[in-house]
Design a protein around this motif. Structure first.
Motif, PDB file in Angstrom:
ATOM      1  N   LYS A   1      40.438  35.267  31.366  1.00  0.00           N
ATOM      2  CA  LYS A   1      40.636  33.945  32.513  1.00  0.00           C
ATOM      3  C   LYS A   1      40.806  34.464  33.913  1.00  0.00           C
ATOM      4  O   LYS A   1      40.097  33.337  34.894  1.00  0.00           O
ATOM      5  CB  LYS A   1      42.497  35.565  32.528  1.00  0.00           C
ATOM      6  CG  LYS A   1      43.236  34.222  31.561  1.00  0.00           C
ATOM      7  CD  LYS A   1      44.965  34.482  32.089  1.00  0.00           C
ATOM      8  CE  LYS A   1      45.195  36.523  30.743  1.00  0.00           C
ATOM      9  NZ  LYS A   1      46.144  36.915  31.757  1.00  0.00           N
ATOM     10  N   THR A   2      39.661  35.637  33.891  1.00  0.00           N
ATOM     11  CA  THR A   2      39.975  36.130  35.810  1.00  0.00           C
ATOM     12  C   THR A   2      37.851  35.962  35.800  1.00  0.00           C
ATOM     13  O   THR A   2      37.551  35.935  36.859  1.00  0.00           O
ATOM     14  CB  THR A   2      39.385  37.323  36.052  1.00  0.00           C
ATOM     15  OG1 THR A   2      39.557  38.207  35.072  1.00  0.00           O
ATOM     16  CG2 THR A   2      41.860  37.442  36.089  1.00  0.00           C
ATOM     17  N   GLY A   3      37.372  35.406  34.305  1.00  0.00           N
ATOM     18  CA  GLY A   3      35.999  35.784  34.962  1.00  0.00           C
ATOM     19  C   GLY A   3      35.259  37.060  35.610  1.00  0.00           C
ATOM     20  O   GLY A   3      34.622  37.057  35.686  1.00  0.00           O
ATOM     21  N   ASP A   4      36.123  38.575  35.674  1.00  0.00           N
ATOM     22  CA  ASP A   4      36.027  40.141  36.374  1.00  0.00           C
ATOM     23  C   ASP A   4      35.708  40.664  35.535  1.00  0.00           C
ATOM     24  O   ASP A   4      36.932  40.221  34.132  1.00  0.00           O
ATOM     25  CB  ASP A   4      37.530  39.773  37.534  1.00  0.00           C
ATOM     26  CG  ASP A   4      36.290  40.889  38.069  1.00  0.00           C
ATOM     27  OD1 ASP A   4      35.487  41.095  38.604  1.00  0.00           O
ATOM     28  OD2 ASP A   4      36.972  40.388  39.624  1.00  0.00           O
ATOM     29  N   TYR A   5      35.348  41.340  35.286  1.00  0.00           N
ATOM     30  CA  TYR A   5      35.248  42.804  34.106  1.00  0.00           C
ATOM     31  C   TYR A   5      37.115  43.536  34.085  1.00  0.00           C
ATOM     32  O   TYR A   5      37.398  43.647  35.122  1.00  0.00           O
ATOM     33  CB  TYR A   5      34.786  43.255  34.773  1.00  0.00           C
ATOM     34  CG  TYR A   5      33.170  43.225  34.363  1.00  0.00           C
ATOM     35  CD1 TYR A   5      32.374  43.295  33.159  1.00  0.00           C
ATOM     36  CD2 TYR A   5      31.878  43.558  35.314  1.00  0.00           C
ATOM     37  CE1 TYR A   5      31.037  42.516  32.687  1.00  0.00           C
ATOM     38  CE2 TYR A   5      30.634  43.144  34.910  1.00  0.00           C
ATOM     39  CZ  TYR A   5      30.731  42.498  33.959  1.00  0.00           C
ATOM     40  OH  TYR A   5      29.070  42.399  33.623  1.00  0.00           O
ATOM     41  N   SER A   6      37.334  43.542  33.193  1.00  0.00           N
ATOM     42  CA  SER A   6      38.508  44.174  32.191  1.00  0.00           C
ATOM     43  C   SER A   6      38.058  45.816  32.137  1.00  0.00           C
ATOM     44  O   SER A   6      37.361  45.725  30.811  1.00  0.00           O
ATOM     45  CB  SER A   6      39.528  43.544  31.954  1.00  0.00           C
ATOM     46  OG  SER A   6      39.175  43.349  30.496  1.00  0.00           O
ATOM     47  N   PHE A   7      39.294  47.115  32.189  1.00  0.00           N
ATOM     48  CA  PHE A   7      38.475  47.938  31.504  1.00  0.00           C
ATOM     49  C   PHE A   7      39.734  48.609  30.427  1.00  0.00           C
ATOM     50  O   PHE A   7      40.008  49.605  30.454  1.00  0.00           O
ATOM     51  CB  PHE A   7      37.983  49.081  32.207  1.00  0.00           C
ATOM     52  CG  PHE A   7      37.160  48.538  32.965  1.00  0.00           C
ATOM     53  CD1 PHE A   7      36.198  49.182  32.833  1.00  0.00           C
ATOM     54  CD2 PHE A   7      37.704  47.621  34.435  1.00  0.00           C
ATOM     55  CE1 PHE A   7      34.932  48.905  34.027  1.00  0.00           C
ATOM     56  CE2 PHE A   7      36.188  47.676  35.456  1.00  0.00           C
ATOM     57  CZ  PHE A   7      35.046  47.836  35.074  1.00  0.00           C
TER      58      PHE A   7
END
Ligand code: ATP
Ligand code: MG
Length: 458
Positions: A292-298
């Motif tokens: 969705k965001t193209g960013d990392y999630s943890f």
């Protein structure tokens, strides 16, 4: 002599009781010197712990001189004299020979002068002794110079000293953290060469020094030393994965540097500092790029991290209550509060994390937030807001646990004639859920009525 010269400074700091005790030793024909940490801390103008003595008297001679003597570690020359109600540790001048296992000397032998005794000690700033009667300061390794240079330097040859006793590497890091000193370059460069010996040290001993390191004013420097010397790979290899592990737009730092900042800003208590150390330990293993965001999630890192934290703290035999508390804080450290939370949502959060943990959690959340390296004023204001809403709920006397409900299982059986069984606990649980949403209903008659209706509803 100026009042600031070292001798007058120490002489003025020694309590009359300790002075008298040394006099008693001298009257019996023995020497008694104040040694170690107390002398160092007085010279630094820091508060200090116990006054330890080094003496020419053998343990049995000390026992003969005083009525109350506890044989704390006679085989190493240490006894504890109860003097005017206070315990004072007295260790016979001694040397050590052979350290084939890197843990304990093969042989401890008594010697007859303070200089030899000081030469078996770990660091120059700890190898200081003072005779309160003759007012003599013994400093054979220029410990005072190192106090001035603010450095931890091994007594004699660093590598030899670290190979003799693996704990000394850890103690170098500990003293550098607590005194906020650098480790002298030759001393520092000997540590990686002695790792094999460091590995053999009992975990409990490493743990005690590590905890002192963590609760020092600014542990980040020490943690970096533990990493670069290779010690951290033995203490907690899981943490190494966070080095260079980039995060997302909420953070300026990688996971490792965020952890270091968090350590420095967290309150210097074992609970807060251990939580800071371990809270993101599972970020590297849970990191994924979000479509969705193209960013990392943890996602789930707090759950996985709680497991890692518990395993690690158990392996190091931290006390169970400390392990439970830290694990719990790691598990719940993500506080996703928003102003639009209803009061019921605040109460449900309090119920989930436990009212006895909300204070510690919010305290940690502040440190975690401040360590992000991005502007966080708004986030901190939100935590303050949550704190005051939590306080309001606590003051209102709402029920957050089954115990705080206005009825219990016995009431359900006695008043409603329910048979015993699992359904009692389930009913109470569902009443608690109800009360979290409607605190005003926490009254005996209302709850009995509710229970009755819930039971009879299909
Ligand atoms: P603190 O104020 O933290 O107690 P300290 O200097 O008193 O600091 P201790 O661990 O109580 O530290 O040890 C007392 C003294 O014994 C030290 O100052 C040092 O001279 C000596 N010592 C302790 N452990 C070692 C060791 N592993 N190797 C050599 N000397 C040691
Ligand atoms: Mg001490």
């Amino acid at each position: 002599m100026t009042p600031h010269d070292p001798v007058s400074k120490i002489a003025a700091a020694i309590p009359p009781d300790i002075q008298e005790l040394c006099q008693r030793f001298q009257d019996a024909g023995h020497q008694a010197w104040v040694v170690g940490g107390a002398v160092r801390d007085v010279l630094l103008g820091r508060p200090h712990g116990d006054w330890d003595l080094a003496s020419s008297a053998r343990p049995e001679q000390v026992q003969a001189c005083f009525r109350n003597v506890i044989p704390t570690g006679v085989e190493h020359g240490t006894v504890t004299v109860l003097w005017k109600g206070e315990p004072v540790e007295v260790t016979t001048f001694r040397g050590e020979r052979g350290h084939t296992d890197g843990r304990r000397p093969d042989e401890v032998f008594f010697c007859d002068n303070i200089t030899d005794d000081l030469s078996r000690r770990d660091f120059t700033v700890n190898a200081l002794a003072f005779d309160p009667l003759s007012k003599q300061l013994e400093d054979p390794f220029d410990g005072q110079g190192d106090l001035q240079r603010q450095q931890i330097r091994a007594v004699r040859e660093p590598l030899e000293r670290f190979l003799e006793d693996g704990l000394r590497s850890m103690r170098a890091v500990r003293f550098s953290a607590t005194l906020q000193f650098a480790i002298e370059p030759r001393t520092l460069s000997a540590i990686p060469k002695a790792l094999e010996v460091f590995q053999k040290v009992a975990r409990e001993r490493v743990r005690d020094e590590f905890l002192k390191t963590l609760t020092a004013p600014k542990p980040s420097t020490a943690l970096d030393v533990l990493r670069t010397t290779g010690m951290l790979a033995h203490i907690c290899p899981e943490l190494l994965q966070s080095v260079g592990c980039a995060q997302n737009s909420h953070h300026a730092h990688d996971v490792w540097n965020h952890m270091l900042h968090c350590l420095d800003v967290a309150e210097p208590t074992p609970v807060q500092r251990l939580t800071a150390l371990l809270h993101d330990v599972a970020k590297p293993v849970t990191r994924e790029r979000s479509d969705k965001t193209g960013d990392y999630s943890f996602y789930g890192h707090e759950k996985v991290g709680a497991g890692t934290a518990r395993r690690w703290m158990r392996a190091y035999r931290f006390p169970n209550d400390l392990t439970d508390e830290v694990t719990h804080l790691v598990r719940h450290h993500l506080v996703a509060y928003q102003s639009l939370w209803t009061d019921a949502a605040v109460r449900r959060w309090m119920h989930r994390v436990g009212t006895e943990h909300t204070h510690a959690l919010l305290e940690f959340a502040r440190a975690d937030t401040r360590a992000k390296g991005v502007p966080v004023q708004e986030d901190l204001a939100l935590l303050d807001e949550l704190q005051s809403r939590v306080q309001r709920e606590l003051d209102s006397g709402t029920a957050f646990t089954l115990k705080q409900l206005a009825i219990n299982g016995r009431d359900l059986m006695a008043e409603l004639g329910w048979p015993p069984g699992r359904h009692i606990g389930e009913a109470l649980q569902s009443l608690l859920e109800h009360v979290l949403d409607h605190p005003g209903d926490n009254e005996r008659a209302t709850l009995l009525d509710l229970a009755n209706r819930q039971r009879n509803s299909p």
